[in-house]
Design an enzyme around this catalytic site. Structure first.
Site, PDB file in Angstrom:
ATOM      1  N   LYS A  22      44.450 -12.933  53.397  1.00 21.32           N
ATOM      2  CA  LYS A  22      45.878 -12.905  53.726  1.00 21.32           C
ATOM      3  C   LYS A  22      46.438 -14.324  53.801  1.00 21.32           C
ATOM      4  CE  LYS A  22      47.193 -12.674  58.019  1.00 21.32           C
ATOM      5  NZ  LYS A  22      47.621 -12.318  59.394  1.00 21.32           N
ATOM      6  N   ARG A  27      50.158 -18.155  51.249  1.00 19.59           N
ATOM      7  CA  ARG A  27      50.381 -19.574  50.948  1.00 19.59           C
ATOM      8  C   ARG A  27      50.520 -19.783  49.435  1.00 19.59           C
ATOM      9  NH1 ARG A  27      47.692 -19.566  55.702  1.00 19.59           N
ATOM     10  NH2 ARG A  27      47.662 -21.358  57.114  1.00 19.59           N
ATOM     11  N   ARG A 121      57.498 -13.359  68.958  1.00 17.94           N
ATOM     12  CA  ARG A 121      56.508 -14.371  68.575  1.00 17.94           C
ATOM     13  C   ARG A 121      57.220 -15.711  68.379  1.00 17.94           C
ATOM     14  NH1 ARG A 121      52.693 -12.028  63.932  1.00 17.94           N
ATOM     15  NH2 ARG A 121      51.486 -13.873  64.501  1.00 17.94           N
ATOM     16  N   SER A 168      50.673 -22.573  67.708  1.00 16.32           N
ATOM     17  CA  SER A 168      50.275 -21.994  66.421  1.00 16.32           C
ATOM     18  C   SER A 168      50.171 -23.107  65.398  1.00 16.32           C
ATOM     19  CB  SER A 168      51.308 -20.963  65.955  1.00 16.32           C
ATOM     20  OG  SER A 168      51.037 -20.567  64.621  1.00 16.32           O
ATOM     21  N   SER A 169      49.118 -23.074  64.592  1.00 16.35           N
ATOM     22  CA  SER A 169      48.978 -24.065  63.518  1.00 16.35           C
ATOM     23  C   SER A 169      49.956 -23.784  62.381  1.00 16.35           C
ATOM     24  CB  SER A 169      47.547 -24.061  62.982  1.00 16.35           C
ATOM     25  OG  SER A 169      47.251 -22.818  62.357  1.00 16.35           O
ATOM     26  N   SER A 199      43.422 -23.964  65.689  1.00 12.67           N
ATOM     27  CA  SER A 199      43.181 -23.325  64.378  1.00 12.67           C
ATOM     28  C   SER A 199      43.178 -24.343  63.237  1.00 12.67           C
ATOM     29  CB  SER A 199      44.234 -22.241  64.119  1.00 12.67           C
ATOM     30  OG  SER A 199      44.273 -21.298  65.153  1.00 12.67           O
ATOM     31  N   ASP A 320      40.932 -15.558  65.163  1.00 12.51           N
ATOM     32  CA  ASP A 320      40.980 -14.176  64.664  1.00 12.51           C
ATOM     33  C   ASP A 320      39.591 -13.549  64.641  1.00 12.51           C
ATOM     34  OD1 ASP A 320      43.680 -14.361  64.409  1.00 12.51           O
ATOM     35  OD2 ASP A 320      43.730 -14.444  62.223  1.00 12.51           O
ATOM     36  N   LYS A 347      49.943 -13.454  69.226  1.00 12.19           N
ATOM     37  CA  LYS A 347      49.640 -12.859  67.914  1.00 12.19           C
ATOM     38  C   LYS A 347      50.365 -11.515  67.795  1.00 12.19           C
ATOM     39  CE  LYS A 347      46.452 -15.918  66.405  1.00 12.19           C
ATOM     40  NZ  LYS A 347      46.340 -16.483  65.062  1.00 12.19           N
ATOM     41  N   ARG A 351      46.702 -10.331  72.608  1.00 13.29           N
ATOM     42  CA  ARG A 351      45.350  -9.850  72.308  1.00 13.29           C
ATOM     43  C   ARG A 351      44.377 -10.012  73.472  1.00 13.29           C
ATOM     44  NH1 ARG A 351      44.899 -11.909  65.979  1.00 13.29           N
ATOM     45  NH2 ARG A 351      45.738  -9.979  65.061  1.00 13.29           N
TER      46      ARG A 351
END
Length: 434
Positions: A22, A27, A121, A168-169, A199, A320, A347, A351
């Site tokens: 994914k 990307r 988010r 978040s990266s 990440s 993940d 996420k 989670r």
């Protein structure tokens, strides 16, 4: 509510070929769309998250020709032709964040939105970074969250852009992918990361893929990145998406818990995805793992007692795949601790809370912290637990592994796996045996 009953299973073995990654698929789609020339993408993932990216690119005027898992993308030479668009991006962070950045410098009028969870988010750190170069972005509802309104703006890069790295990266990824499209003083744009970058392997994927499209990013550790500005991405002609390493984790764990031999094809030593590091975590827990360039084999557990060893590990690099470790911890002979997983909270669902709740249903004792999870397995797994999945594909896939403990388990809303792996349960059922 839809549900799926699995197990009880006593073993798992066979071979599985992974769907495309994914992270790489979305990307590559965006890079190909922004490039000069035509790009043929093979092994492209077909899932909810890639479909929303393809739909958005189509609305932005990108010419796309799909045939199975192959997609031919005709590049726009750095600028989307559609100057107005209303883009629904589901719950795809890999689409909404990089696209927001690309649209902010495209000189058009755009609305970006998604499902209700997407509107919870965070995206504020990315918007703050884009505003530093002149982007005009407004929040429609809540400050720091989608939906967004993006307006034409005069973009100029005169100083280093600062962005937080600890949420978040994808914010950094979005900036890196977009900055080649803009002009900058001295022909280069500098991004400086505030705080610890999480990440990191996902940022490495971004940099490697940008290089495939002719743009080389230089970095000083993980705090400072130098990007050529005002340059063109150039199509590599053909590019193959490697298998999804996060999706590999469920099958690798199945090979350990179910005895194997189980081979996963599509990722291995040569993978550019950090989540292949999951195999090392599994080895630390006592699984028998061997790896080739594009395959990984697992043959059960190397202990006479047949249980995994507990693990205490920092999972900042592979958040993940760490979810799979949390469920594998049910099969350990002691207490496991997963550290540095704060990103789980933002996420597809929270989670940490979700994982703690569902692990308790199968009998585990779980301590939940702001950025950690401590899992003590039960003597015996609780049979017939009904696992809620929170519209989170990874929750559904992780908890399928409970069925390998010789107990039946019910997965509620199993179709949520469509986000990344629509036929996951068919593939799992082909390997698991009663």
């Amino acid at each position: 509510m839809d549900y799926l009953d699995l197990g009880p299973y006593s073993s798992a073995s066979g071979t599985v070929r992974l769907p495309g990654s994914k992270s790489i698929s979305n990307r590559v789609l965006l890079l190909a769309a922004l490039a000069e020339g035509e790009t043929t993408i093979t092994n492209l993932l077909d899932s909810d998250d890639t479909r929303v990216m393809l739909d958005a690119l189509g609305k932005l005027g990108v010419k796309l020709a799909r045939d199975g898992d192959t997609c031919v993308v005709t590049g726009t030479r750095g600028a989307f032709t559609a100057k107005t668009a209303d883009l629904f991006l589901g719950n795809a962070g890999t689409a909404v964040r990089p696209l927001t950045a690309a649209l902010a410098v495209n000189g058009g009028d755009y609305r970006v939105h998604g499902v209700p969870r997407m509107h919870e988010r965070p995206i504020g750190d990315l918007v703050d970074g884009l505003r530093q170069i002149g982007a005009q972005i407004d929040y429609e509802l809540s400050e720091g969250y989608p939906p967004l309104r993006i307006k034409p703006a005069t973009i100029s890069v005169d100083a280093p852009i600062r962005v937080r790295g600890d949420v978040s990266s994808q914010f950094l990824t979005a900036l890196l992918m977009t900055l080649p499209l803009v002009k900058a003083k001295d022909g280069q744009a500098v991004v400086e990361v505030d705080g610890e970058l999480i990440s990191k392997p996902y940022v490495d994927i971004t940099i490697r893929l940008m290089a495939r499209f002719g743009v080389t990013v230089e970095r000083d550790g993980w705090q400072r990145f130098v990007v050529p500005a005002g340059v063109r991405y150039r199509s590599p002609g053909r590019i193959m998406v490697e298998g999804d390493a996060s999706s590999a984790s469920y099958f690798l764990a199945a090979g350990a818990l179910g005895g194997g031999p189980l081979r996963v094809e599509g990722v291995g030593r040569a993978s550019i995805q950090g989540d292949v590091g999951f195999a090392n975590a599994l080895m630390q827990m006592g699984a028998n793992v061997t790896m080739g360039d594009d395959w990984i084999d697992v043959r059960g557990i190397g202990h006479d007692h047949g249980k995994l060893e507990p693990i205490d590990m920092d999972f900042n690099l592979i958040p993940d795949a760490a979810m799979t470790i949390a469920v594998a911890a049910l099969f350990a002979n002691g207490t496991s601790t997963l550290r540095n997983i704060a990103s789980w909270r933002v996420k597809e669902t929270d989670r940490i809370a979700a994982m703690a709740t569902e692990l308790r249903k199968v009998g585990a004792i779980v301590e939940e912290g702001p950025d950690y999870l401590v899992v003590t397995p039960p003597e015996k797994l609780t049979p017939n637990a009904a696992i809620d999945t929170y519209d989170d594909h990874r929750m559904a896939m992780c908890f399928s592994l409970v069925s390998l403990g010789g107990v039946p388990v019910r997965i509620n809303d199993p179709k949520c796996v469509g986000k990344t792996f629509p036929d996951y349960f068919d593939r799992f059922a082909a390997l698991a045996k009663a």
